[in-house]
Design an enzyme around this catalytic site. Structure first.
Site, mmCIF file in Angstrom:
data_model
loop_
_atom_site.group_PDB
_atom_site.id
_atom_site.type_symbol
_atom_site.label_atom_id
_atom_site.label_comp_id
_atom_site.label_asym_id
_atom_site.label_seq_id
_atom_site.Cartn_x
_atom_site.Cartn_y
_atom_site.Cartn_z
ATOM 1 N N LYS A 23 4.289 2.265 -9.144
ATOM 2 C CA LYS A 23 5.184 1.899 -8.056
ATOM 3 C C LYS A 23 5.173 0.390 -7.867
ATOM 4 O O LYS A 23 4.171 -0.187 -7.476
ATOM 5 C CB LYS A 23 4.744 2.557 -6.743
ATOM 6 C CG LYS A 23 5.819 2.435 -5.684
ATOM 7 C CD LYS A 23 5.313 2.679 -4.291
ATOM 8 C CE LYS A 23 4.868 1.436 -3.597
ATOM 9 N NZ LYS A 23 5.883 0.396 -3.443
ATOM 10 N N GLY A 68 -3.181 -5.121 -3.358
ATOM 11 C CA GLY A 68 -2.378 -5.421 -2.179
ATOM 12 C C GLY A 68 -3.253 -5.816 -1.007
ATOM 13 O O GLY A 68 -4.356 -6.336 -1.183
ATOM 14 N N SER A 69 -2.760 -5.543 0.183
ATOM 15 C CA SER A 69 -3.434 -6.006 1.399
ATOM 16 C C SER A 69 -4.650 -5.131 1.719
ATOM 17 O O SER A 69 -4.721 -3.966 1.309
ATOM 18 C CB SER A 69 -2.447 -5.942 2.569
ATOM 19 O OG SER A 69 -2.045 -4.602 2.766
ATOM 20 N N GLY A 110 -5.102 -1.094 1.557
ATOM 21 C CA GLY A 110 -6.214 -0.687 0.693
ATOM 22 C C GLY A 110 -7.171 0.254 1.405
ATOM 23 O O GLY A 110 -7.627 1.256 0.840
ATOM 24 N N CYS A 142 -3.628 -14.126 -4.514
ATOM 25 C CA CYS A 142 -4.888 -13.651 -3.958
ATOM 26 C C CYS A 142 -6.040 -14.589 -4.308
ATOM 27 O O CYS A 142 -7.032 -14.631 -3.611
ATOM 28 C CB CYS A 142 -5.172 -12.248 -4.467
ATOM 29 S SG CYS A 142 -5.085 -12.152 -6.254
HETATM 30 P P1 NAD Z 1 0.826 -4.511 0.612
HETATM 31 O O1 NAD Z 1 -0.511 -3.908 0.840
HETATM 32 O O2 NAD Z 1 1.745 -4.596 1.760
HETATM 33 O O3 NAD Z 1 1.600 -3.713 -0.531
HETATM 34 C C1 NAD Z 1 1.078 -3.552 -1.825
HETATM 35 C C2 NAD Z 1 1.701 -2.329 -2.466
HETATM 36 O O4 NAD Z 1 1.212 -1.159 -1.785
HETATM 37 C C3 NAD Z 1 3.220 -2.247 -2.346
HETATM 38 O O5 NAD Z 1 3.749 -1.666 -3.514
HETATM 39 C C4 NAD Z 1 3.414 -1.335 -1.143
HETATM 40 O O6 NAD Z 1 4.667 -0.698 -1.145
HETATM 41 C C5 NAD Z 1 2.280 -0.352 -1.320
HETATM 42 N N1 NAD Z 1 1.803 0.317 -0.107
HETATM 43 C C6 NAD Z 1 1.803 -0.155 1.157
HETATM 44 N N2 NAD Z 1 1.271 0.756 1.988
HETATM 45 C C7 NAD Z 1 0.895 1.820 1.235
HETATM 46 C C8 NAD Z 1 0.285 3.075 1.521
HETATM 47 N N3 NAD Z 1 -0.081 3.418 2.753
HETATM 48 N N4 NAD Z 1 0.035 3.916 0.488
HETATM 49 C C9 NAD Z 1 0.363 3.584 -0.766
HETATM 50 N N5 NAD Z 1 0.976 2.429 -1.089
HETATM 51 C C10 NAD Z 1 1.223 1.536 -0.102
HETATM 52 O O7 NAD Z 1 0.545 -5.948 -0.052
HETATM 53 P P2 NAD Z 1 1.603 -7.076 -0.446
HETATM 54 O O8 NAD Z 1 2.041 -7.744 0.820
HETATM 55 O O9 NAD Z 1 2.624 -6.529 -1.379
HETATM 56 O O10 NAD Z 1 0.691 -8.057 -1.325
HETATM 57 C C11 NAD Z 1 -0.050 -9.073 -0.774
HETATM 58 C C12 NAD Z 1 -1.529 -8.752 -0.713
HETATM 59 O O11 NAD Z 1 -1.989 -8.384 -2.023
HETATM 60 C C13 NAD Z 1 -2.397 -9.914 -0.319
HETATM 61 O O12 NAD Z 1 -3.370 -9.525 0.597
HETATM 62 C C14 NAD Z 1 -3.059 -10.357 -1.617
HETATM 63 O O13 NAD Z 1 -4.271 -11.042 -1.484
HETATM 64 C C15 NAD Z 1 -3.213 -9.049 -2.305
HETATM 65 N N6 NAD Z 1 -3.376 -9.253 -3.749
HETATM 66 C C16 NAD Z 1 -4.600 -9.061 -4.319
HETATM 67 C C17 NAD Z 1 -4.791 -9.287 -5.667
HETATM 68 C C18 NAD Z 1 -6.117 -9.091 -6.331
HETATM 69 O O14 NAD Z 1 -6.150 -8.991 -7.556
HETATM 70 N N7 NAD Z 1 -7.223 -9.013 -5.608
HETATM 71 C C19 NAD Z 1 -3.718 -9.704 -6.453
HETATM 72 C C20 NAD Z 1 -2.476 -9.891 -5.836
HETATM 73 C C21 NAD Z 1 -2.327 -9.645 -4.476
#
Ligand code: NAD
Length: 453
Positions: A154, A207-208, A212, A263
């Site tokens: 996704k 992601g966030s 997570g 990140c």
């Molecule tokens: P986000 O958590 O809003 O979304 C990430 C993904 O998860 C998206 O595809 C979203 O649709 C999906 N998602 C959201 N809620 C969900 C749920 N309840 N169940 C399943 N899927 C869900 O994050 P974002 O705003 O897209 O990305 C930014 C964040 O990602 C920042 O905090 C950044 O630090 C982090 N990030 C981490 C790394 C790493 O390798 N550690 C790399 C890139 C980004």
């Protein structure tokens, strides 16, 4: 039907619209992936390797197309976007070497022969954020396929275009139907369904922290395997004995690359007091020279933020802090925000403590090695960071003291696909990339054969 309009962040023009899939369509895709898994796991290792190499070749032939698509969808600079598409190719190539080397062990025991096998998990669900759509997709996809799993992926709702195209390229390369499917949709529908569907055996989430944690709770219900790559607030530690000119002129790129939506962004700049004034001279000059402009231009070094909402979030942090100085950014259409340097001496401020995910860095002084390590280790994150010093002993002691997963000494690079990547503390769980990535996409099975009469 639920469609999402994709907007170019540097022009605000409409790029295209994408159909967001619902739970029933997600279930059908997972069913296809489950069926395909039965065939994919028995493809001979050399044939799986050949298919992954062919996939890499097809991606390579489309690097420019994918890069242009990312510039339009995400506002990444063209040079970054080319690197990102090339990273997908390189990671596929790297893990194409793995199926033929993913061997188990023979362990000495009494009464027979004991051996282990690495078995695929089945269907793996990969959930990708919007900040690096292509690389993060590849880091999960390539080792998952190499280990014999099928993948449902996704992309982030805001940035699905390159993932959809790479899904088409996989079929063109001969990856069998159902082995890799891209499912655009909302996190709360498609993403959540990956977590709740029992046939999805592992989630790879980037992601966030908020999402997570929710996913981790959801996975607990089925004891589902999980890798988490979450947020960061990494430190760039500058000792006074470093090459201050080099450290100062490179420090902007350690945090403003991808407009700070990284990140691994070194968004806390820790500078030793005795070198502070000289470092800041070089740093300020370099910040003012960062080329924030149309990301399609070859010389562009920083593009816009992803959305107007993201710009508002960033601005809200800056409004409640003390700005030391700023670079420049275009005016007019696009979600532009100038590189911004904050006085970080109040380490309780929100802008100092939280991940901003924009082109903003806080500068703070330290006196000695112990204080540098203590400040770097404040807060819940531990993803990345840099250390600048000519004293290699001190640099290494500092590296061992900082609680973070991926560090560079006299460099700001974060990612090399042949080395492990991931976070300490609340920055994540598990590691991606590197020689051991297949382990987290396999179950180790132990088989004993009695040899005694
Ligand atoms: P986000 O958590 O809003 O979304 C990430 C993904 O998860 C998206 O595809 C979203 O649709 C999906 N998602 C959201 N809620 C969900 C749920 N309840 N169940 C399943 N899927 C869900 O994050 P974002 O705003 O897209 O990305 C930014 C964040 O990602 C920042 O905090 C950044 O630090 C982090 N990030 C981490 C790394 C790493 O390798 N550690 C790399 C890139 C980004």
């Amino acid at each position: 039907m639920n469609t999402l309009t994709i907007v170019n962040p540097s022009t605000e023009a409409t790029v295209s619209s994408v159909t967001m899939l619902n739970v029933e369509e997600t279930d059908r895709a997972i069913d296809r992936a489950s069926t395909a898994a039965l065939q994919w796991r028995v493809v001979a290792p050399a044939d799986r390797a050949r298919l992954l190499r062919r996939f890499a070749e097809v991606v390579d032939a489309h690097v420019e197309e994918l890069a242009q698509l990312e510039v339009a969808n995400s506002g990444h600079t063209i040079s970054n976007a080319r690197w990102e598409a090339g990273n997908v190719r390189d990671v596929l190539n790297y893990y194409a070497g793995a199926p033929e080397r993913h061997s188990g062990r023979q362990i000495p025991v009494a009464g027979g022969v004991d051996m282990t096998f690495f078995e695929p998990l089945g269907v793996v669900g990969i959930i990708v954020p919007w900040n690096f759509p292509m690389p993060i997709m590849g880091w999960g996809l390539a080792p998952a396929l190499a280990a014999g799993n099928t993948v449902v992926l996704k992309p982030a709702s805001l940035t699905p275009l390159t993932a959809i195209r790479i899904g088409e390229l996989a079929l063109e390369a001969g990856i069998p139907d159902g082995v890799f499917q891209v499912i655009p949709g909302e996190g709360s529908t498609v993403g959540e369904r990956f977590v709740t569907h029992p046939a999805v055996r592992k989630i790879c989430f980037t992601g966030s922290n908020q999402a997570g944690r929710r996913i981790m709770e959801g996975c607990a219900a089925q004891v589902k395997r999980l890798t988490l790559e979450l947020g960061g607030k990494s430190a760039n530690i500058i000792y006074a004995d470093s090459d201050l000119e080099k450290a100062g002129s490179m420090a902007p790129y350690a945090v403003f690359d991808n407009a700070g939506q990284d990140c691994c962004a070194r968004s806390r700049l820790l500078v030793q007091s005795s070198g502070y004034d000289r470092f800041m001279e070089y740093f300020e000059a370099a910040v003012k020279k960062v080329k924030v402009m149309d990301p399609r231009e070859e010389s562009s070094e920083m593009g816009p933020l992803i959305t107007a909402a993201q710009r508002d979030t960033v601005a809200a942090y800056v409004d409640e802090s003390t700005v030391a100085f700023r670079g420049t950014a275009p005016s007019g259409p696009g979600f532009w925000y100038a590189p911004t340097v904050l006085d970080g001496s109040d380490r309780s401020e929100r802008s100092y403590c939280e991940e901003i995910f924009g082109p903003v860095v806080s500068v703070v002084r330290f006196e000695d090695e112990a204080e540098a390590i203590a400040i770097a280790n404040e807060g819940p994150y531990g993803l990345s960071g840099s250390i600048w010093s000519r004293d290699i002993g001190r640099a290494l002691r500092t590296a061992r003291g900082v609680e973070t997963g991926t560090l560079s000494i006299n460099s700001n690079s974060s990612v090399r696909y042949a080395t492990p990547f991931g976070g300490f503390k609340q920055s994540g769980l598990g590691r991606e990339l590197g020689p051991d990535a297949l382990r987290s996409f396999s179950e180790e099975k132990n088989v004993f054969i009695a040899t005694e009469e």
